[in-house]
Every structure is written in structure tokens, then in C-alpha cells.
Design a protein around this motif. Structure first.
Motif, PDB file in Angstrom:
ATOM      1  N   GLY A   1      26.783  42.797  51.142  1.00 46.45           N
ATOM      2  CA  GLY A   1      26.834  41.792  50.066  1.00 46.45           C
ATOM      3  C   GLY A   1      27.731  40.614  50.430  1.00 46.45           C
ATOM      4  O   GLY A   1      27.422  39.461  50.146  1.00 46.45           O
ATOM      5  N   LEU A   2      28.832  40.930  51.104  1.00 46.57           N
ATOM      6  CA  LEU A   2      29.780  39.879  51.503  1.00 46.57           C
ATOM      7  C   LEU A   2      29.139  38.947  52.528  1.00 46.57           C
ATOM      8  O   LEU A   2      29.319  37.720  52.484  1.00 46.57           O
ATOM      9  N   PHE A   3      28.364  39.532  53.449  1.00 46.89           N
ATOM     10  CA  PHE A   3      27.688  38.717  54.463  1.00 46.89           C
ATOM     11  C   PHE A   3      26.707  37.749  53.775  1.00 46.89           C
ATOM     12  O   PHE A   3      26.617  36.582  54.136  1.00 46.89           O
ATOM     13  N   GLN A   4      25.992  38.271  52.775  1.00 44.95           N
ATOM     14  CA  GLN A   4      25.035  37.405  52.042  1.00 44.95           C
ATOM     15  C   GLN A   4      25.802  36.339  51.260  1.00 44.95           C
ATOM     16  O   GLN A   4      25.363  35.191  51.159  1.00 44.95           O
ATOM     17  N   PHE A   5      26.956  36.734  50.718  1.00 40.59           N
ATOM     18  CA  PHE A   5      27.778  35.820  49.920  1.00 40.59           C
ATOM     19  C   PHE A   5      28.182  34.599  50.747  1.00 40.59           C
ATOM     20  O   PHE A   5      28.208  33.473  50.249  1.00 40.59           O
ATOM     21  N   VAL A   6      28.491  34.833  52.028  1.00 36.83           N
ATOM     22  CA  VAL A   6      28.910  33.733  52.901  1.00 36.83           C
ATOM     23  C   VAL A   6      27.813  32.657  52.986  1.00 36.83           C
ATOM     24  O   VAL A   6      28.086  31.459  53.052  1.00 36.83           O
ATOM     25  N   LEU A   7      26.559  33.113  52.929  1.00 37.15           N
ATOM     26  CA  LEU A   7      25.445  32.156  52.996  1.00 37.15           C
ATOM     27  C   LEU A   7      25.230  31.414  51.687  1.00 37.15           C
ATOM     28  O   LEU A   7      24.854  30.236  51.677  1.00 37.15           O
ATOM     29  N   SER A   8      25.462  32.119  50.572  1.00 42.52           N
ATOM     30  CA  SER A   8      25.097  31.520  49.275  1.00 42.52           C
ATOM     31  C   SER A   8      26.267  30.822  48.596  1.00 42.52           C
ATOM     32  O   SER A   8      26.093  30.188  47.566  1.00 42.52           O
ATOM     33  N   ARG A   9      27.461  30.931  49.173  1.00 43.05           N
ATOM     34  CA  ARG A   9      28.650  30.402  48.486  1.00 43.05           C
ATOM     35  C   ARG A   9      28.527  28.890  48.277  1.00 43.05           C
ATOM     36  O   ARG A   9      27.924  28.195  49.085  1.00 43.05           O
ATOM     37  N   ASN A  10      29.139  28.441  47.187  1.00 35.80           N
ATOM     38  CA  ASN A  10      29.194  26.994  46.991  1.00 35.80           C
ATOM     39  C   ASN A  10      30.647  26.553  46.839  1.00 35.80           C
ATOM     40  O   ASN A  10      30.939  25.482  46.352  1.00 35.80           O
ATOM     41  N   GLN A  11      31.565  27.436  47.253  1.00 38.78           N
ATOM     42  CA  GLN A  11      32.991  27.054  47.276  1.00 38.78           C
ATOM     43  C   GLN A  11      33.728  27.892  48.287  1.00 38.78           C
ATOM     44  O   GLN A  11      33.200  28.816  48.828  1.00 38.78           O
TER      45      GLN A  11
END
Ligand code: FPP
Ligand code: MG
Length: 328
Positions: free
Chosen positions: A318-328
Motif C-alpha cells: 500500500g505504501l508503494f502505491q501511495f508514493v505514486l498517488s500522493r499529492n503532497q
């Protein structure tokens, strides 16, 4: 949809108590009797960010079955080094806002920011000498050297529109991915442990860190300061030719290429980022860069899939995916 802070907190549930220990260690390390210094460390404590690198030490420890009582301290050391590099980086970038708070160089001045960065770095290494194994000091001393080399190389390549994609990735790998890589390696093998497993997780961290930097470079072009919480457009202002710009430049004809160079270099351009958008297809460059970030995260996920399934490995996914989708 959940806010990204809440989503991240949920992802970190398997290591929530250890994250709390890491934060307590961090806070204790930056305590200082000098009122002037404690004013400054209170200030940087307020710009606690996502703490992804510390979280990776803890999650990788759990996911590889390697957690020790010292992992929280290792995570705090990694976060302290990260904080020191950001304080110095904001001087180099002439940045004003970081994590919605005034940068140290802005709230005080460049001299103070140099010294405070040094203070944080010294605290990190003081703590590492208290650990039972020297692996953490050794690996992080080497990582800090690498990230300084990356920053120096980046400085010498300003305005270099002919830079190869491999050179861009080499620099981003040094300045950013090196600390991600070290975080994952330490999680997987501190205090000594399985070197093969450490190398595998270090590579997952490297791919993730590179993806993080590419996304960061895209956000510097596309985000608004209020969303991102830090000064935007600094790469163009500072002459950094990042991956999305390299792609946009390569896709442009001679006329547009000259206009891109002008947007970076002509005197008295009030907003260089806006000038860049006006002369080339930045969005197409961003899309290509994002595709590369996606591929890197896929490589990191493939490595992760070699670990036995667990709550921690699912969180890392989930964290790996988060890095792609983050906006901050
Ligand atoms: C952020 O890059 C910066 C880094 C990842 C590394 C900065 C490292 C240094 C300045 C060396 C400091 C050395 C010591 C020993 C403390 P960025 O500018 O692309 O990201 P940003 O958008 O977050 O500013
Ligand atoms: Mg910066």
C-alpha cells in the motif's frame, strides 16, 4: 475518499506502536538546553512529514521477520538524517515553505540553517554510536556521502538539457533513493543478518525512492503550494532539468527547445514554471515521467512479492502505491 494522512496512518497500523517509539526517540534527540536551539528544533518538529523512511525501516523489519528492540532507534536515526538533509536542501533551493511551515532559512537565515542541519546530523550519528551494532553508522555514513555526491552532481548539471535519462536517474538515485534503500536494507538486516535479503530489500527501496523523486519532480511542476505544503516551481527557478522536463524537451522541435531554454535562463522572467508551460507540452512530459515511476514501483512490488505474505508486507504494498498517488 479518505485524506492521504488518514490513509497513510491506516497503512502504518502494523507498526503503529513502533512508530510512536520512533517519534519519542526523535523528540528526545532534538532536545537541547540552549533556548535558541530549542526554539529551532521546536520549529522543525512542527514540520514532521510523512516519515516514510522511518516507517520503511520498521515495516521492512516486520515483513522480513527481523525486527529487534533497536529498530525504532534505527528508524529515528534515518528520519533525523532526512530532516538534516531537508534543512540544507532548502538553503540550496532558496525554498520558503516546507510541510506548510516556513523553512529554517526563511524563518531565520542561511547561516542558522547550515548549523541546524549540522546539529541534526550530529544527533543522528551520536545516537547511532549507542547501538549494539555498527552496521547502522556504517551504512548511513556511506549513504550520506552518496547523497552529498548526488547533490553536487545535480548542481553541476544545472541547465543541462542534453542530460541522458540514465544520468538523471543516477543523480536522483544518489540524492534520494539512497536513503530509501538504506532504510529498507537496515530494516531487513540490522544488526547484521542476512546480506542477500538485505540486498534484495535495498533494491526494492532504491526503486521506490527513485519513483518518489520522479513523482516529486512532477509535483514541483504541476502542484499548487497550498496542496503540496512546500514551495513549488523551485526546480525550474534553480535550473534543475528534471525527468518530465527532459521528456518535454526531447519531444520539442528546435524552436520550442530554444523557448524552453529561455524560460529557464532569460533574466526577469517572473514565473519560470508558467513560462515553461507556455512553450511546450509539459503535461506529456509529466505523463512519461509518471509511467517510469509506475514501472519502478512495479519492480519494487515484484521484490516485495518474494517475501512471505503478512500484514506488514501488505502495508508496504500500500505504501508503494501511495508514493505514486500522493499529492503532497
Ligand atoms: C530533496 O530534493 C533533497 C534531497 C533528497 C537530498 C538533499 C541533501 C543535501 C542537501 C545534502 C545534505 C547533507 C547533510 C550531511 C545534511 P528536492 O530538492 O528535489 O526535493 P524537495 O522538493 O523536497 O525540495
Ligand atoms: Mg529541494
Amino acid at each position: 475518499m479518505k485524506g492521504s494522512k488518514a490513509a497513510l496512518a491506516e497503512l502504518l497500523l502494523p507498526v503503529a506502536p513502533e512508530m510512536e517509539r520512533m517519534r519519542a526517540i526523535l523528540s528526545a534527540q532534538i532536545l537541547e538546553s540552549s533556548p535558541a536551539v530549542s526554539d529551532m528544533t521546536d520549529h522543525v518538529a512542527r514540520f514532521q512529514g510523512k516519515q516514510l523512511r522511518g516507517a520503511l525501516v520498521l515495516l521492512t523489519g516486520e515483513a522480513t521477520g527481523n525486527t529487534t528492540d533497536e529498530h525504532a532507534a534505527v528508524a529515528a536515526i534515518v528520519e533525523l538524517i532526512h530532516l538534516a538533509t531537508l534543512v540544507h536542501d532548502d538553503i540550496l533551493d532558496g525554498a520558503e515553505v516546507r510541510r506548510r511551515v516556513a523553512c529554517v532559512n526563511q524563518r531565520w537565515d542561511n547561516q542558522i540553517a547550515v548549523l541546524l542541519g549540522d546539529f541534526l546530523y550530529a544527533r543522528a550519528f551520536a545516537l547511532s554510536t549507542q547501538l549494539s551494532s555498527r552496521l547502522c553508522s556504517r551504512l548511513l555514513a556511506d549513504t550520506t556521502r552518496t547523497l552529498c555526491v548526488g547533490e553536487i552532481e545535480q548542481s553541476t548539471r544545472r541547465f543541462d538539457f542534453e542530460m541522458s535519462l540514465a544520468d538523471y536517474e543516477k543523480i536522483a538515485g544518489q540524492k534520494t533513493a539512497s536513503l530509501y534503500s538504506a532504510a529498507c536494507e537496515l530494516g531487513a538486516r540490522y544488526p547484521g543478518g542476512n546480506q542477500e535479503l538485505g540486498a534484495r530489500m535495498a533494491e526494492a527501496g532504491r526503486c521506490l525512492g527513485l519513483a518518489f523523486q520522479i513523482v516529486d519532480d512532477c509535483l514541483d511542476l504541476t502542484a499548487r503550494e497550498e496542496e503540496l505544503g512546500k514551495t513549488v516551481g523551485t526546480d525550474v527557478e534553480d535550473g534543475k532539468v528534471t525527468l518530465p522536463v527532459l521528456h518535454a524537451y526531447r519531444a520539442s522541435g528546435e524552436h520550442a527547445r530554444a523557448a524552453i531554454r529561455d524560460a529557464y535562463t532569460q533574466p526577469d522572467v517572473p514565473d519560470r514554471r508558467a513560462a515553461l508551460f507556455a512553450v511546450c507540452d509539459v503535461s506529456a512530459g509529466v505523463a512519461e515521467a509518471e509511467a517510469r515511476a509506475r514501472a519502478l514501483v512495479d519492480s519494487a512490488l515484484e521484490i516485495l512479492a518474494t517475501l512471505p505474505p503478512s500484514d506488514a508486507s501488505r502495508s508496504m504494498e500500500g505504501l508503494f502505491q501511495f508514493v505514486l498517488s500522493r499529492n503532497q
